[in-house]
Scaffold this motif. Structure first.
Motif, PDB file in Angstrom:
ATOM      1  N   HIS A  72      49.556  45.800  44.571  1.00 46.50           N
ATOM      2  CA  HIS A  72      50.064  46.958  43.843  1.00 46.50           C
ATOM      3  C   HIS A  72      49.811  46.731  42.356  1.00 46.50           C
ATOM      4  N   ALA A  73      49.137  47.690  41.721  1.00 44.44           N
ATOM      5  CA  ALA A  73      48.754  47.533  40.318  1.00 44.44           C
ATOM      6  C   ALA A  73      49.951  47.332  39.399  1.00 44.44           C
ATOM      7  N   ASP A  74      51.093  47.923  39.749  1.00 41.73           N
ATOM      8  CA  ASP A  74      52.285  47.774  38.905  1.00 41.73           C
ATOM      9  C   ASP A  74      52.837  46.350  38.927  1.00 41.73           C
ATOM     10  N   GLY A 104      39.996  43.599  32.165  1.00 44.85           N
ATOM     11  CA  GLY A 104      39.795  42.361  32.901  1.00 44.85           C
ATOM     12  C   GLY A 104      40.241  41.150  32.120  1.00 44.85           C
ATOM     13  N   ARG A 105      39.946  41.148  30.815  1.00 47.74           N
ATOM     14  CA  ARG A 105      40.333  40.002  29.973  1.00 47.74           C
ATOM     15  C   ARG A 105      41.843  39.957  29.742  1.00 47.74           C
ATOM     16  N   TRP A 106      42.450  41.116  29.547  1.00 48.27           N
ATOM     17  CA  TRP A 106      43.876  41.121  29.207  1.00 48.27           C
ATOM     18  C   TRP A 106      44.767  40.892  30.423  1.00 48.27           C
ATOM     19  N   TYR A 107      44.371  41.440  31.579  1.00 49.24           N
ATOM     20  CA  TYR A 107      45.184  41.298  32.788  1.00 49.24           C
ATOM     21  C   TYR A 107      44.673  40.162  33.684  1.00 49.24           C
ATOM     22  N   ASP A 108      43.741  39.367  33.180  1.00 47.96           N
ATOM     23  CA  ASP A 108      43.217  38.192  33.874  1.00 47.96           C
ATOM     24  C   ASP A 108      42.760  38.522  35.284  1.00 47.96           C
ATOM     25  N   MET A 109      41.745  39.364  35.379  1.00 50.80           N
ATOM     26  CA  MET A 109      41.223  39.759  36.690  1.00 50.80           C
ATOM     27  C   MET A 109      39.727  40.024  36.577  1.00 50.80           C
ATOM     28  N   ASP A 110      39.056  40.011  37.716  1.00 49.64           N
ATOM     29  CA  ASP A 110      37.637  40.327  37.774  1.00 49.64           C
ATOM     30  C   ASP A 110      37.479  41.820  38.021  1.00 49.64           C
ATOM     31  N   VAL A 111      36.358  42.375  37.559  1.00 46.64           N
ATOM     32  CA  VAL A 111      36.088  43.801  37.712  1.00 46.64           C
ATOM     33  C   VAL A 111      34.780  43.983  38.474  1.00 46.64           C
ATOM     34  N   SER A 112      34.798  44.842  39.488  1.00 45.76           N
ATOM     35  CA  SER A 112      33.577  45.167  40.227  1.00 45.76           C
ATOM     36  C   SER A 112      33.538  46.672  40.469  1.00 45.76           C
ATOM     37  N   TYR A 113      32.367  47.150  40.898  1.00 47.20           N
ATOM     38  CA  TYR A 113      32.169  48.589  41.067  1.00 47.20           C
ATOM     39  C   TYR A 113      31.786  48.917  42.507  1.00 47.20           C
ATOM     40  N   GLN A 114      32.427  49.926  43.053  1.00 48.25           N
ATOM     41  CA  GLN A 114      32.091  50.444  44.380  1.00 48.25           C
ATOM     42  C   GLN A 114      31.404  51.782  44.152  1.00 48.25           C
ATOM     43  N   GLY A 115      30.093  51.790  44.290  1.00 48.29           N
ATOM     44  CA  GLY A 115      29.320  52.964  43.927  1.00 48.29           C
ATOM     45  C   GLY A 115      28.746  52.788  42.531  1.00 48.29           C
ATOM     46  N   LEU A 119      49.572  46.898  34.616  1.00 50.34           N
ATOM     47  CA  LEU A 119      48.250  47.464  34.880  1.00 50.34           C
ATOM     48  C   LEU A 119      48.329  48.859  35.486  1.00 50.34           C
ATOM     49  N   GLY A 120      49.291  49.079  36.377  1.00 52.65           N
ATOM     50  CA  GLY A 120      49.398  50.366  37.039  1.00 52.65           C
ATOM     51  C   GLY A 120      49.522  51.526  36.068  1.00 52.65           C
ATOM     52  N   GLN A 145      43.242  41.159  46.017  1.00 50.80           N
ATOM     53  CA  GLN A 145      43.410  39.752  45.673  1.00 50.80           C
ATOM     54  C   GLN A 145      42.783  38.879  46.750  1.00 50.80           C
ATOM     55  N   GLU A 146      42.051  37.875  46.321  1.00 46.94           N
ATOM     56  CA  GLU A 146      41.493  36.891  47.241  1.00 46.94           C
ATOM     57  C   GLU A 146      41.715  35.501  46.668  1.00 46.94           C
ATOM     58  N   HIS A 147      42.318  34.631  47.483  1.00 47.76           N
ATOM     59  CA  HIS A 147      42.615  33.262  47.057  1.00 47.76           C
ATOM     60  C   HIS A 147      43.358  33.238  45.718  1.00 47.76           C
ATOM     61  N   GLY A 148      44.282  34.194  45.549  1.00 46.48           N
ATOM     62  CA  GLY A 148      45.112  34.212  44.359  1.00 46.48           C
ATOM     63  C   GLY A 148      44.463  34.834  43.143  1.00 46.48           C
ATOM     64  N   ARG A 149      43.223  35.330  43.265  1.00 48.02           N
ATOM     65  CA  ARG A 149      42.508  35.910  42.129  1.00 48.02           C
ATOM     66  C   ARG A 149      42.520  37.428  42.216  1.00 48.02           C
ATOM     67  N   ASN A 150      43.074  38.114  41.197  1.00 45.54           N
ATOM     68  CA  ASN A 150      43.140  39.569  41.197  1.00 45.54           C
ATOM     69  C   ASN A 150      41.784  40.180  40.875  1.00 45.54           C
ATOM     70  N   GLN A 151      41.496  41.308  41.519  1.00 46.10           N
ATOM     71  CA  GLN A 151      40.243  42.010  41.299  1.00 46.10           C
ATOM     72  C   GLN A 151      40.503  43.500  41.176  1.00 46.10           C
ATOM     73  N   LEU A 152      39.899  44.107  40.171  1.00 48.21           N
ATOM     74  CA  LEU A 152      39.962  45.552  39.987  1.00 48.21           C
ATOM     75  C   LEU A 152      38.653  46.143  40.495  1.00 48.21           C
ATOM     76  N   VAL A 153      38.756  47.020  41.487  1.00 46.29           N
ATOM     77  CA  VAL A 153      37.575  47.688  42.044  1.00 46.29           C
ATOM     78  C   VAL A 153      37.544  49.110  41.513  1.00 46.29           C
ATOM     79  N   VAL A 154      36.475  49.463  40.825  1.00 40.96           N
ATOM     80  CA  VAL A 154      36.299  50.800  40.269  1.00 40.96           C
ATOM     81  C   VAL A 154      35.506  51.621  41.278  1.00 40.96           C
ATOM     82  N   ILE A 155      36.098  52.713  41.746  1.00 42.26           N
ATOM     83  CA  ILE A 155      35.493  53.518  42.816  1.00 42.26           C
ATOM     84  C   ILE A 155      34.904  54.786  42.213  1.00 42.26           C
ATOM     85  N   SER A 156      33.631  54.998  42.506  1.00 45.54           N
ATOM     86  CA  SER A 156      32.958  56.188  41.990  1.00 45.54           C
ATOM     87  C   SER A 156      32.043  56.750  43.063  1.00 45.54           C
ATOM     88  N   GLU A 157      31.720  58.018  42.936  1.00 45.91           N
ATOM     89  CA  GLU A 157      30.815  58.669  43.906  1.00 45.91           C
ATOM     90  C   GLU A 157      29.407  58.120  43.753  1.00 45.91           C
TER      91      GLU A 157
END
Length: 408
Positions: free
Chosen positions: A115-117, A350-361, A378-379, A396-408
């Motif tokens: 949960h982002a919050d 990503g830098r401020w909330y200590d997480m990785d960022v990836s893109y879906q689409g 973050l929420g 989250q995988e192995h304790g590491r947060n990830q933000l997935v950006v979803i686009s068409e």
């Protein structure tokens, strides 16, 4: 969850050559789960005795079922094709353990939604590295340190019991040699920020994932520091006194900030530098005074006046008028998205909330607008950005947060 035929081929190939990302792996897993609910598939246990052989067979099978059906042979229904593909890349399920990509994983090891919050913002955090290589984790209850003979927090309490070695009594005519052996650094992690007052009284505010290298004392004809990441500088003017009753030969000692091929030279001023290794340009924004930017390779020099921003890219320096409040908003505790490109905005998150960022689409082709407090979870930030039509999910995988950006 639907996957295009080409997308499935790409994901399967990545899985087999080991280049698949955790997020892509999760998407493939989700699709496979859906197929397993629709139909039941079985594989002989010997099929999975060798990881490399399993990868090879799965790839070959996918390519076989993905071939276009020739005219006159009849057309397979989409469901039949998907079922065949699922059988080709199906995970071997034995005793509650998944054999996948050559690894043994329990279901608890899979990527899970977050949960982002629940993702809190960053705060005061930094590591001080001394001249001898020893490291000190600075207090999160403090917001800055002062280097003045010894190292203390901004409130006067001691960071170190021992004093930084003082060379005041030594005649140091070569400034490079003088500072090399007593070089120190302060580093903020992702989700960290800290302030440092340098030996000359100049102040530096470090943003997240940044490093400042500096000498424990300044000497000679210039003051030199090195920056990786982002920092706001408030430089105090320093004068080298001349000889004589009226000090007619007194000269001002320049302050230089070196960052990946660019040098910023000032006397007394306030400015912000963004020089992250994962970004293509170095951006210098002048608030007060004047600075000179120098491209180290080509020797190009550009001067800035207040409310101007210099951009160092591919050895060239350009400048333009800007609203400086946007560039220094982070120092005041805000995100300022004033038409900011998505990749830049997400990198900041990503830098401020200590997480990785990836893109879906595809990467969204929109501009973000708004001013938001960095102290929010973050929420809250994502809800504002979603108004631009971009969707997100946090995992989250192995304790590491990830933000997935979803686009068409």
């Amino acid at each position: 969850m639907a996957l295009l035929r080409k997308e499935l081929e790409v994901l399967a190939a990545k899985m087999m050559d080991g280049s698949i990302s955790p997020v892509e792996q999760h998407r493939l897993n989700e699709w496979l789960d859906e197929q397993m609910v629709k139909d039941s598939y079985e594989l002989e246990t010997s099929f999975a005795t060798d990881a490399e052989d399993l990868r090879r067979r799965m790839l070959v099978r996918i390519l076989e079922v993905a071939q276009p059906v020739k005219a006159g042979k009849g057309l397979k229904s989409p469901f039949v094709w998907w079922s065949s593909a699922a059988a080709a890349v199906i995970i071997l399920v034995l005793g509650g353990i998944w054999f996948f990509d050559g690894r043994l994983q329990t279901e608890n090891d899979q990527i899970k939604s977050v949960h982002a919050d629940d993702i809190a913002p960053g705060g005061n955090s930094a590591v001080l590295t001394m001249a001898d290589g020893s490291k000190v984790e600075l207090s999160r209850k403090q917001n800055g340190i002062v280097i003045a003979g010894d190292v203390r927090y901004a409130d006067g309490s001691a960071v170190l019991a021992s004093r930084v070695e003082n060379q005041e009594s030594k005649d140091q005519t070569n400034s490079t040699e003088a500072v090399a052996w007593e070089l120190m650094s302060i580093t903020t992690p992702k989700g960290g920020t800290y302030q440092i007052t340098l030996p000359d009284g100049s102040e530096v505010w470090l943003n997240a994932a940044s490093t400042l290298k500096y000498p424990s004392r300044f000497s000679g004809s210039e003051r030199v520091v090195e920056l990786i990441g982002e920092a706001y500088f408030s430089i105090r003017e320093s004068v080298k006194k001349g000889i004589g009753e009226k000090d007619k030969n007194s000269t001002k000692i320049p302050f230089k900030v070196m960052s990946a091929g660019q040098t910023v030279e000032v006397l007394g001023t306030e400015f912000n530098i963004t020089a992250y290794p994962d970004e293509t340009a170095i951006i210098t924004t002048l608030i007060k005074g004047s600075v000179q930017l120098c491209g180290d390779a080509a020797g190009t020099k550009v001067s800035l006046i207040p409310n101007e921003q210099g951009v160092f890219f591919n050895g060239n320096i350009t400048k333009e008028k800007v609203d400086v409040s946007t560039a220094i908003a982070w120092k005041e505790g805000f995100f300022a998205f004033d038409g900011l490109p998505p990749e830049t905005a997400f990198a900041q998150l990503g830098r401020w909330y200590d997480m990785d960022v990836s893109y879906q689409g595809n990467i969204p082709q929109v501009g973000f607008f708004g001013i938001i407090e960095r102290s929010k979870p973050l929420g809250t930030i994502l809800k504002v950005l979603e108004k631009s039509g971009v969707k997100f999910k946090v995992m989250q995988e192995h304790g590491r947060n990830q933000l997935v950006v979803i686009s068409e």
